[in-house]
Each structure stands twice: as C-alpha cells, then as structure tokens.
Scaffold this motif. Sequence first.
Motif, PDB file in Angstrom:
ATOM      1  N   VAL A  47       0.847  -1.188   0.000  1.00  0.00           N
ATOM      2  CA  VAL A  47       0.000   0.000   0.000  1.00  0.00           C
ATOM      3  C   VAL A  47       0.883   1.239   0.000  1.00  0.00           C
ATOM      4  O   VAL A  47       2.014   1.225   0.502  1.00  0.00           O
ATOM      5  CB  VAL A  47      -0.942   0.013   1.227  1.00  0.00           C
ATOM      6  CG1 VAL A  47      -1.894  -1.157   1.180  1.00  0.00           C
ATOM      7  CG2 VAL A  47      -0.147  -0.002   2.528  1.00  0.00           C
ATOM      8  N   GLN A  51      -2.516   5.350   1.342  1.00  0.00           N
ATOM      9  CA  GLN A  51      -3.399   4.236   1.682  1.00  0.00           C
ATOM     10  C   GLN A  51      -3.153   3.755   3.108  1.00  0.00           C
ATOM     11  O   GLN A  51      -4.087   3.394   3.826  1.00  0.00           O
ATOM     12  CB  GLN A  51      -3.193   3.097   0.679  1.00  0.00           C
ATOM     13  CG  GLN A  51      -3.711   3.412  -0.716  1.00  0.00           C
ATOM     14  CD  GLN A  51      -3.264   2.388  -1.741  1.00  0.00           C
ATOM     15  OE1 GLN A  51      -2.174   1.825  -1.637  1.00  0.00           O
ATOM     16  NE2 GLN A  51      -4.096   2.147  -2.739  1.00  0.00           N
ATOM     17  N   ALA A  55      -5.990   3.723   6.017  1.00  0.00           N
ATOM     18  CA  ALA A  55      -6.318   2.524   6.794  1.00  0.00           C
ATOM     19  C   ALA A  55      -6.173   2.789   8.287  1.00  0.00           C
ATOM     20  O   ALA A  55      -6.991   2.335   9.099  1.00  0.00           O
ATOM     21  CB  ALA A  55      -5.419   1.368   6.369  1.00  0.00           C
ATOM     22  N   ASN A  58      -9.118   5.003   9.376  1.00  0.00           N
ATOM     23  CA  ASN A  58     -10.349   4.216   9.338  1.00  0.00           C
ATOM     24  C   ASN A  58     -10.425   3.283  10.543  1.00  0.00           C
ATOM     25  O   ASN A  58     -11.477   3.125  11.172  1.00  0.00           O
ATOM     26  CB  ASN A  58     -10.414   3.404   8.040  1.00  0.00           C
ATOM     27  CG  ASN A  58     -11.623   2.490   7.985  1.00  0.00           C
ATOM     28  OD1 ASN A  58     -12.758   2.930   8.065  1.00  0.00           O
ATOM     29  ND2 ASN A  58     -11.383   1.196   7.844  1.00  0.00           N
ATOM     30  N   ALA A  71      -3.220  -3.395   6.563  1.00  0.00           N
ATOM     31  CA  ALA A  71      -2.325  -2.431   5.916  1.00  0.00           C
ATOM     32  C   ALA A  71      -0.867  -2.691   6.260  1.00  0.00           C
ATOM     33  O   ALA A  71       0.024  -2.397   5.460  1.00  0.00           O
ATOM     34  CB  ALA A  71      -2.707  -1.008   6.316  1.00  0.00           C
ATOM     35  N   TYR A 149      -5.242  -5.349   1.090  1.00  0.00           N
ATOM     36  CA  TYR A 149      -5.933  -4.345   0.284  1.00  0.00           C
ATOM     37  C   TYR A 149      -5.450  -4.407  -1.161  1.00  0.00           C
ATOM     38  O   TYR A 149      -4.260  -4.614  -1.425  1.00  0.00           O
ATOM     39  CB  TYR A 149      -5.667  -2.939   0.830  1.00  0.00           C
ATOM     40  CG  TYR A 149      -6.279  -2.671   2.180  1.00  0.00           C
ATOM     41  CD1 TYR A 149      -7.653  -2.567   2.332  1.00  0.00           C
ATOM     42  CD2 TYR A 149      -5.479  -2.519   3.310  1.00  0.00           C
ATOM     43  CE1 TYR A 149      -8.216  -2.314   3.569  1.00  0.00           C
ATOM     44  CE2 TYR A 149      -6.034  -2.262   4.550  1.00  0.00           C
ATOM     45  CZ  TYR A 149      -7.406  -2.164   4.675  1.00  0.00           C
ATOM     46  OH  TYR A 149      -7.964  -1.918   5.902  1.00  0.00           O
ATOM     47  N   ASP A 150      -6.376  -4.202  -2.090  1.00  0.00           N
ATOM     48  CA  ASP A 150      -5.996  -4.027  -3.486  1.00  0.00           C
ATOM     49  C   ASP A 150      -5.168  -2.753  -3.620  1.00  0.00           C
ATOM     50  O   ASP A 150      -5.509  -1.714  -3.033  1.00  0.00           O
ATOM     51  CB  ASP A 150      -7.242  -3.947  -4.368  1.00  0.00           C
ATOM     52  CG  ASP A 150      -6.898  -3.721  -5.824  1.00  0.00           C
ATOM     53  OD1 ASP A 150      -6.538  -4.694  -6.495  1.00  0.00           O
ATOM     54  OD2 ASP A 150      -6.990  -2.555  -6.274  1.00  0.00           O
ATOM     55  N   GLU A 151      -4.104  -2.835  -4.388  1.00  0.00           N
ATOM     56  CA  GLU A 151      -3.165  -1.716  -4.474  1.00  0.00           C
ATOM     57  C   GLU A 151      -3.807  -0.462  -5.045  1.00  0.00           C
ATOM     58  O   GLU A 151      -3.452   0.656  -4.674  1.00  0.00           O
ATOM     59  CB  GLU A 151      -1.968  -2.129  -5.334  1.00  0.00           C
ATOM     60  CG  GLU A 151      -0.791  -1.181  -5.263  1.00  0.00           C
ATOM     61  CD  GLU A 151       0.440  -1.760  -5.923  1.00  0.00           C
ATOM     62  OE1 GLU A 151       1.502  -1.128  -5.839  1.00  0.00           O
ATOM     63  OE2 GLU A 151       0.339  -2.853  -6.516  1.00  0.00           O
ATOM     64  N   SER A 153      -7.565   0.078  -5.608  1.00  0.00           N
ATOM     65  CA  SER A 153      -8.888   0.469  -5.117  1.00  0.00           C
ATOM     66  C   SER A 153      -9.020   0.451  -3.603  1.00  0.00           C
ATOM     67  O   SER A 153      -9.975   1.003  -3.059  1.00  0.00           O
ATOM     68  CB  SER A 153      -9.942  -0.471  -5.706  1.00  0.00           C
ATOM     69  OG  SER A 153      -9.762  -1.790  -5.203  1.00  0.00           O
ATOM     70  N   MET A 154      -8.096  -0.216  -2.910  1.00  0.00           N
ATOM     71  CA  MET A 154      -8.176  -0.426  -1.465  1.00  0.00           C
ATOM     72  C   MET A 154      -9.340  -1.336  -1.078  1.00  0.00           C
ATOM     73  O   MET A 154      -9.738  -1.392   0.085  1.00  0.00           O
ATOM     74  CB  MET A 154      -8.272   0.902  -0.706  1.00  0.00           C
ATOM     75  CG  MET A 154      -6.953   1.653  -0.615  1.00  0.00           C
ATOM     76  SD  MET A 154      -5.713   0.791   0.390  1.00  0.00           S
ATOM     77  CE  MET A 154      -6.320   1.096   2.042  1.00  0.00           C
ATOM     78  N   ASP A 155      -9.897  -2.059  -2.059  1.00  0.00           N
ATOM     79  CA  ASP A 155     -10.869  -3.095  -1.726  1.00  0.00           C
ATOM     80  C   ASP A 155     -10.147  -4.240  -1.021  1.00  0.00           C
ATOM     81  O   ASP A 155      -8.957  -4.485  -1.245  1.00  0.00           O
ATOM     82  CB  ASP A 155     -11.543  -3.632  -2.994  1.00  0.00           C
ATOM     83  CG  ASP A 155     -12.472  -2.614  -3.636  1.00  0.00           C
ATOM     84  OD1 ASP A 155     -12.924  -1.695  -2.923  1.00  0.00           O
ATOM     85  OD2 ASP A 155     -12.730  -2.737  -4.850  1.00  0.00           O
TER      86      ASP A 155
END
Length: 250
Positions: A47, A51, A55, A58, A71, A149-151, A153-155
């Motif tokens: 990430v 990002q 994270a 959040n 993360a 996490y997807d690099e 989209s952070m999905d």
Amino acid sequence: MATIFPREERAEALFGEILKNPEACRRLMDTFNDSLDMADVLDAPTVSAQQFAAALFNAYENKDLSAFLMAICQHSMFDLLRNAALIPFKFNADGQPNPVILTDDAGVLLPNNKFAVSSKVYDRFIRVFQKQEKVKMYLASGYCKYHGYDEGSMDVVEYHYNQHLGLLLIYELPDTVKQKVTEAEAYSTVWDIQMRLQHALPRSVVYYGQDTLKDGGTRYDELGVFLPLEHFADRLERHMETATKIVYGE
C-alpha cells in the motif's frame, strides 16, 4: 461506519485461553512478525503512504483493528489467529470451498476434479481409507489464506497460499448453534483439541463448522483435521489414529 469484517461476539473466553498460554502468545507474535514481510515473500501488493494513512484513520474511527492490520501485515485479526494455528479455519468461509473435497463417501474420486491427483497419491489414500461411524475420510485439497488491500482500489482482497493435497478427517461434535454459542465461543470449547493436535501433529490444519454437518436428520458441528501428504504420508495410519484419539479424548 461498520467494521470491514463482522465483529466476533463474545470472544473473551478465546482470548483468555490464548493469554494464559505462553506458547500460544509466542506463536501469535511470531506469526505477526513473519507476516510483516509477507508482501515480499508472496508477491502481495504494497500500500502507498496515503493508503496506509487512510487505513490507520479508518481503524481509529471505526474501532476496527483488522482494517489497520491488513495495511501493515496483510492479515485480519482472525487471519493471524488461524495462521498461528490457535483457532480453526472455517469450513468454506465466504462461500469458497476450503478444503476442496476430491472423493465421495466411498473413497472414489469425484468427476471433473480441477486438481490433478496422481495415481501414487490416490493409491496412498486408498490404502488407509476406511468407512467408520466415528470419522469420515476424504482426499482433499486445502489452503491457508490471508487478507489485504488491493493496491489501486483499497478493496479487501483474499490471498491463498500453502495449498496441499492431503487426508481430511471429519468428526461430529455437538451442535453449538442450538446451545446459542457464538463462533468465537465454539473455538474456545475446542481449544484443548487444537493445542493437542498442534503438539502431536505439527503442520496439521484444523477446520471447524457450526451446524454444518447433517446426519440422519440431525445437525452437528463438524471438526476437520487435514493432514497434508507432503508432511504426513509416512506412517499416515498412525497419524490418523492419533488425531482421532485427541478429538474424542481417548
């Protein structure tokens, strides 16, 4: 906002079992430390600084430890516990078969298997296969997993590793759903079994399912012990007997 993963209810008993066991605490810390380098080893995406900060914030705002752990170490809270072999993997979590069962109840290979099973592996399985009342046996393919996490989209993305063919032993246990026991509480009830299996059969993998096994109209919890053939092919019969004695306290 909701947490990324549903919060496990009434997990205090499980955490208490871990905290009073120095070996369990060490394994958890070792798994966390090892996972810090997992992105490099398993080619997982890293990430960015932005990002990472997102994270972190959040996790703070939503009281979501897993959001931050993913993360920094590509593991949710319960990924760490599972990959430290402190709690079972969940049978077919998130609708994805794990382990993938490759034979039927009679030990015959299922058609259209996507996993190549050599004659040597199948012959080894057939030599030990038995139909018993106390335990069901299958040839299966199992894997470990973690989340990150997807690099872009952070999905949240699920990653699989350590996939092996092995012998899966499935045991019936009392239905904890009827007893109004949460999943985390159920894990604490099989804590001694989990620890004894890890001592006697290191590298075995334990699976658990609440109210997932139906036999003669009655529902049960099921506990699976997966013995990867890479590690347990030699003296497989003895390893099977050891697992069964531990599960049933014999």
